[in-house]
Design a protein around this motif. Structure first.
Motif, PDB file in Angstrom:
ATOM      1  N   VAL A  88     -17.736 -28.073  36.004  1.00  0.00           N
ATOM      2  CA  VAL A  88     -17.098 -26.952  34.996  1.00  0.00           C
ATOM      3  C   VAL A  88     -17.646 -24.958  35.162  1.00  0.00           C
ATOM      4  CG1 VAL A  88     -17.132 -27.930  32.803  1.00  0.00           C
ATOM      5  CG2 VAL A  88     -19.453 -25.994  33.579  1.00  0.00           C
ATOM      6  N   SER A  89     -19.016 -25.288  36.052  1.00  0.00           N
ATOM      7  CA  SER A  89     -18.829 -24.192  36.978  1.00  0.00           C
ATOM      8  C   SER A  89     -18.109 -23.748  37.914  1.00  0.00           C
ATOM      9  CB  SER A  89     -19.936 -24.363  37.711  1.00  0.00           C
ATOM     10  OG  SER A  89     -20.176 -25.722  38.942  1.00  0.00           O
ATOM     11  N   SER A  90     -16.581 -24.465  38.354  1.00  0.00           N
ATOM     12  CA  SER A  90     -15.549 -23.760  39.557  1.00  0.00           C
ATOM     13  C   SER A  90     -14.662 -22.927  38.592  1.00  0.00           C
ATOM     14  CB  SER A  90     -14.709 -25.097  39.670  1.00  0.00           C
ATOM     15  OG  SER A  90     -14.548 -26.044  38.582  1.00  0.00           O
ATOM     16  N   LEU A  91     -15.168 -23.047  37.150  1.00  0.00           N
ATOM     17  CA  LEU A  91     -14.186 -22.067  36.460  1.00  0.00           C
ATOM     18  C   LEU A  91     -14.462 -20.389  36.634  1.00  0.00           C
ATOM     19  CD1 LEU A  91     -13.625 -23.777  32.671  1.00  0.00           C
ATOM     20  CD2 LEU A  91     -11.945 -23.000  34.855  1.00  0.00           C
ATOM     21  N   ASN A  92     -16.021 -19.887  37.005  1.00  0.00           N
ATOM     22  CA  ASN A  92     -16.762 -18.679  37.129  1.00  0.00           C
ATOM     23  C   ASN A  92     -15.818 -17.766  37.679  1.00  0.00           C
ATOM     24  OD1 ASN A  92     -18.586 -19.448  35.463  1.00  0.00           O
ATOM     25  ND2 ASN A  92     -19.895 -20.105  37.101  1.00  0.00           N
ATOM     26  N   ASP A 100      -6.080 -25.281  33.530  1.00  0.00           N
ATOM     27  CA  ASP A 100      -7.658 -25.590  34.381  1.00  0.00           C
ATOM     28  C   ASP A 100      -8.486 -25.915  33.340  1.00  0.00           C
ATOM     29  OD1 ASP A 100      -6.825 -24.943  37.092  1.00  0.00           O
ATOM     30  OD2 ASP A 100      -7.866 -22.831  36.623  1.00  0.00           O
ATOM     31  N   LEU A 101      -8.753 -25.858  32.269  1.00  0.00           N
ATOM     32  CA  LEU A 101      -9.251 -26.596  30.920  1.00  0.00           C
ATOM     33  C   LEU A 101      -8.984 -27.618  30.852  1.00  0.00           C
ATOM     34  CD1 LEU A 101      -9.042 -22.646  28.721  1.00  0.00           C
ATOM     35  CD2 LEU A 101     -11.256 -24.330  29.612  1.00  0.00           C
ATOM     36  N   VAL A 121     -15.298 -35.196  24.602  1.00  0.00           N
ATOM     37  CA  VAL A 121     -15.852 -32.829  24.578  1.00  0.00           C
ATOM     38  C   VAL A 121     -15.004 -32.615  24.015  1.00  0.00           C
ATOM     39  CG1 VAL A 121     -14.306 -33.831  27.376  1.00  0.00           C
ATOM     40  CG2 VAL A 121     -15.981 -32.026  27.015  1.00  0.00           C
ATOM     41  N   GLN A 122     -14.443 -31.785  23.315  1.00  0.00           N
ATOM     42  CA  GLN A 122     -13.618 -30.195  23.655  1.00  0.00           C
ATOM     43  C   GLN A 122     -13.915 -28.865  23.906  1.00  0.00           C
ATOM     44  OE1 GLN A 122     -10.610 -30.835  22.312  1.00  0.00           O
ATOM     45  NE2 GLN A 122     -11.298 -33.070  21.805  1.00  0.00           N
ATOM     46  N   TYR A 123     -13.128 -28.646  24.250  1.00  0.00           N
ATOM     47  CA  TYR A 123     -13.822 -26.749  24.747  1.00  0.00           C
ATOM     48  C   TYR A 123     -13.373 -25.650  23.350  1.00  0.00           C
ATOM     49  CZ  TYR A 123      -8.366 -26.401  26.297  1.00  0.00           C
ATOM     50  OH  TYR A 123      -7.290 -25.829  26.078  1.00  0.00           O
ATOM     51  N   ASN A 132     -12.275 -10.534  29.729  1.00  0.00           N
ATOM     52  CA  ASN A 132     -13.347 -11.522  29.912  1.00  0.00           C
ATOM     53  C   ASN A 132     -13.253 -12.613  28.838  1.00  0.00           C
ATOM     54  OD1 ASN A 132     -14.429 -11.265  32.547  1.00  0.00           O
ATOM     55  ND2 ASN A 132     -15.382  -9.719  31.916  1.00  0.00           N
ATOM     56  N   ILE A 133     -13.536 -14.540  29.669  1.00  0.00           N
ATOM     57  CA  ILE A 133     -13.497 -15.353  28.142  1.00  0.00           C
ATOM     58  C   ILE A 133     -14.430 -15.976  28.498  1.00  0.00           C
ATOM     59  CG2 ILE A 133     -12.258 -17.186  27.699  1.00  0.00           C
ATOM     60  CD1 ILE A 133      -9.301 -16.078  27.880  1.00  0.00           C
ATOM     61  N   ASP A 134     -15.477 -16.614  26.871  1.00  0.00           N
ATOM     62  CA  ASP A 134     -16.110 -17.364  27.218  1.00  0.00           C
ATOM     63  C   ASP A 134     -15.627 -18.204  27.244  1.00  0.00           C
ATOM     64  OD1 ASP A 134     -18.586 -14.911  28.320  1.00  0.00           O
ATOM     65  OD2 ASP A 134     -19.043 -14.742  26.657  1.00  0.00           O
ATOM     66  N   VAL A 135     -16.100 -19.986  28.144  1.00  0.00           N
ATOM     67  CA  VAL A 135     -15.530 -21.057  27.504  1.00  0.00           C
ATOM     68  C   VAL A 135     -17.065 -21.928  27.501  1.00  0.00           C
ATOM     69  CG1 VAL A 135     -14.770 -23.103  28.375  1.00  0.00           C
ATOM     70  CG2 VAL A 135     -14.361 -20.977  29.053  1.00  0.00           C
ATOM     71  N   SER A 136     -16.881 -22.501  26.483  1.00  0.00           N
ATOM     72  CA  SER A 136     -18.194 -24.017  26.082  1.00  0.00           C
ATOM     73  C   SER A 136     -16.999 -25.379  25.671  1.00  0.00           C
ATOM     74  CB  SER A 136     -17.944 -23.388  24.055  1.00  0.00           C
ATOM     75  OG  SER A 136     -19.357 -22.365  24.274  1.00  0.00           O
ATOM     76  N   PHE A 137     -17.863 -25.857  26.811  1.00  0.00           N
ATOM     77  CA  PHE A 137     -17.593 -27.739  26.244  1.00  0.00           C
ATOM     78  C   PHE A 137     -18.594 -27.966  25.870  1.00  0.00           C
ATOM     79  CE2 PHE A 137     -15.396 -26.219  30.743  1.00  0.00           C
ATOM     80  CZ  PHE A 137     -14.065 -26.532  30.202  1.00  0.00           C
ATOM     81  N   GLU A 138     -17.953 -28.743  24.906  1.00  0.00           N
ATOM     82  CA  GLU A 138     -18.988 -28.766  23.740  1.00  0.00           C
ATOM     83  C   GLU A 138     -19.076 -31.054  23.440  1.00  0.00           C
ATOM     84  OE1 GLU A 138     -18.300 -27.556  19.622  1.00  0.00           O
ATOM     85  OE2 GLU A 138     -17.264 -25.604  20.091  1.00  0.00           O
ATOM     86  N   ILE A 139     -19.949 -31.302  24.368  1.00  0.00           N
ATOM     87  CA  ILE A 139     -20.112 -33.503  24.011  1.00  0.00           C
ATOM     88  C   ILE A 139     -21.003 -33.859  23.274  1.00  0.00           C
ATOM     89  CG2 ILE A 139     -20.709 -34.796  26.217  1.00  0.00           C
ATOM     90  CD1 ILE A 139     -20.688 -33.109  28.021  1.00  0.00           C
ATOM     91  N   LYS A 140     -20.305 -34.379  21.978  1.00  0.00           N
ATOM     92  CA  LYS A 140     -20.812 -34.851  21.104  1.00  0.00           C
ATOM     93  C   LYS A 140     -20.232 -36.611  21.021  1.00  0.00           C
ATOM     94  CE  LYS A 140     -20.013 -30.779  18.061  1.00  0.00           C
ATOM     95  NZ  LYS A 140     -19.010 -30.697  16.556  1.00  0.00           N
TER      96      LYS A 140
END
Length: 547
Positions: A88-92, A100-101, A121-123, A132-140
């Protein structure tokens, strides 16, 4: 504007709605997170034309800022988490792109499945700072797991059920995965046996099981055809007989013969994708060829057989091993150089070979993202008149930039060298194909002897291309692409030939059309760099048909 996004020139309310969707996706994939398209309308100008009007509020251009991974799954260990964070660091710092998401979520989901991690996984997105947009990938962890109960196959009047089941990415007892359902549909479609493929899930009451129904609509898989083709360098007629699903067992059988001004080719072969119920593919091909090119001072004839077995050694990684035998004859012209005349004669070749292929494309049919990589070797030795070792490396990259722009990079490196004091047979020497280097005449690049092109011991080629919309209706079945080719062929194993290490390159446009008389392709290319002795070909075409 509509021509850029859809492939029709007949306006309608339905097409306007589609174009609004395509326009919005275009903006969402080019940094415009807040884009709104509240309306689109048709303004009639006269009986033959109309204006299409869209109201677009693009908003500001956004970039990805902070990208984090929130792990709420106890099944995920530190090494897994480290790998996912690296992905996911490739998005920075990149421009916001919805695609891309989606691609990253699918990549993480695929990783979790391959490593038997029962998580999803969801984001989520946050606009914390301007532009600027912050992204959170949530793994449950998947708490309410559904398991595959019964698998029901329907619609297969000809195809055996085992053929369909062998191409599914799930079995009874597996955890239900939407990703594997989609991959199964794609795999079945790529076989060419079915017009339509649907997979339905039925949740059972008071149970963790879900029944899956695989419904197919079969295609006619037998083909008998006669055709004619013409290009800048060759004219030919051909006849072929093929059955892609022989006896409903998924066995591909074919017989072909082509008579051309420069070559005659005949072959008989089959491919069994489930040999002896092992899931391995057995291939066999018997061939006869005779070639005589205008720019070669010799005729070559060959008859032989290749037998191979391919099987999956890891997920999406296959190994093919095989044996081959061929009998070749070289008949040189009286006008040929003494060096070429010295190669006159008959030759026997026995070889063993292997190929490894890693296929990580998102889909085999109409690929949009992913890559392939492969390598292989052939060793001709026992009983061969000219022992040799040949090597090949090839691969491709695919990336969907937007709805109708799919970028592709393809590359290939080849070599062949004698393993004793004898020179490589003329018909085994390497030439660049028409698809590897466009803008140059076929077999008119590389080492020469007395103005005769003889091919090389080494070659490489790289092709950069992107598809683009051409504004023609879908029913015309046309595809357009822009390309850049970079290639070279060089190296000889004897003294005398003129050789050049100069890189050849060309740029151009290609158009293919499935016309009423058969497939037609046009290429317009301009050589960028070349050797003084190379022969260029700015325009080329191919025309073929079946009846």
């Amino acid at each position: 504007m509509v021509f850029f996004f859809s492939s029709t020139n007949t306006p309608s309310n339905e097409r306007v709605d589609l174009d609004i969707s395509l326009l919005k996706n275009f903006y969402l994939n080019h940094g415009y997170y807040d884009v709104q398209i509240p309306s689109g309308s048709i303004e009639i100008v006269n009986n033959n034309s109309a204006n299409l009007v869209f109201v677009i509020n693009a908003g500001q251009l956004y970039k990805f800022n902070e990208v984090v991974v929130l792990n709420e799954s106890p099944s995920l260990n530190d090494s897994d988490l480290k790998f996912i964070k690296k992905i996911v660091s490739s998005l920075n710092g990149n421009d916001y792109r919805l695609i891309d998401l989606s691609n990253l979520r699918n990549k993480i989901t695929d990783y979790l499945y391959k490593n038997n991690i029962d998580s999803e996984v969801q984001y989520s997105l946050r606009k914390e700072t301007p532009n600027n947009i912050d992204v959170s990938f949530e793994i449950k962890e998947i708490l309410n797991k559904q398991f595959v109960g019964n698998i029901v196959v329907s619609g297969n009047d000809i195809t055996e059920e085992s053929v369909i089941r062998n191409n599914l990415f799930f079995a009874e007892g597996d955890v239900v995965s939407n990703l594997n359902i989609e991959k199964s549909k794609d795999k079945l479609k790529s076989l060419g046996f079915f017009k339509n493929v649907s997979i339905f899930k039925e949740d059972l009451k008071n149970s963790q099981n879900s029944n899956l129904t695989v419904k197919v609509e079969e295609n006619a898989t037998g083909e008998i055809s006669a055709g004619a083709g013409v290009s800048n360098s060759d004219a030919s007629i051909s006849f072929s007989l093929r059955e892609k699903n022989f006896l409903g067992k998924g066995i591909d059988t074919n017989a072909n013969v082509t008579f051309g001004t420069e070559r005659v080719i005949g072959s008989l072969g089959f491919s069994n994708p489930d040999f002896n119920e092992t899931g391995n593919t057995l291939n066999n091909r018997i061939f006869v060829t005779s070639t005589y090119y205008d720019n070669a001072a010799y005729k070559s004839k060959s008859i032989g057989d290749n037998l191979s077995l391919s099987y999956e050694i890891f997920q999406n990684i296959s190994l093919e091993t095989g044996l081959g035998i061929s009998f070749d004859s070289i008949d040189t012209d009286t006008s040929a150089s003494n060096l070429i005349k010295s190669r006159d004669g008959s030759y026997l070749t026995n070889k063993v070979f292997y190929n490894v292929n890693n296929d990580q494309r998102d889909r085999k049919f109409q690929t949009k993202n992913g890559y392939t990589f492969g390598f292989g070797q052939s060793l001709a030795y026992f009983g061969s008149d000219i022992p040799y070792l040949s090597n090949n490396i090839s691969g491709s990259f695919y990336n969907e930039f937007s709805q109708e722009f799919i970028g592709t990079i393809k590359y290939r490196v080849k070599s062949i060298n004698s393993i004793n004091s004898k020179d490589i047979m003329l018909s085994d020497r390497i030439f660049l194909s028409n698809s590897e280097l466009r803008g140059f005449k076929h077999r008119s690049v590389g080492p020469m002897v007395d103005n005769e092109y003889i091919g090389g011991n080494y070659s490489y080629s790289t092709n950069f291309s992107t598809s683009f919309p051409n504004g023609l209706p879908d029913k015309w079945n046309t595809n357009s692409s822009l390309f850049l080719d970079v290639a070279n062929v060089w190296g000889v194993d004897f003294d005398g030939p003129e050789d050049s290490s100069k890189i050849r390159s060309s740029i151009g446009i290609g158009v293919s059309w499935v016309s009423p008389v058969g497939p037609i392709s046009f290429t317009l290319a301009e050589a960028i760099s070349k050797d003084s002795k190379d022969e260029v070909e700015t325009f080329s075409f191919q025309l073929g048909g079946t009846f």
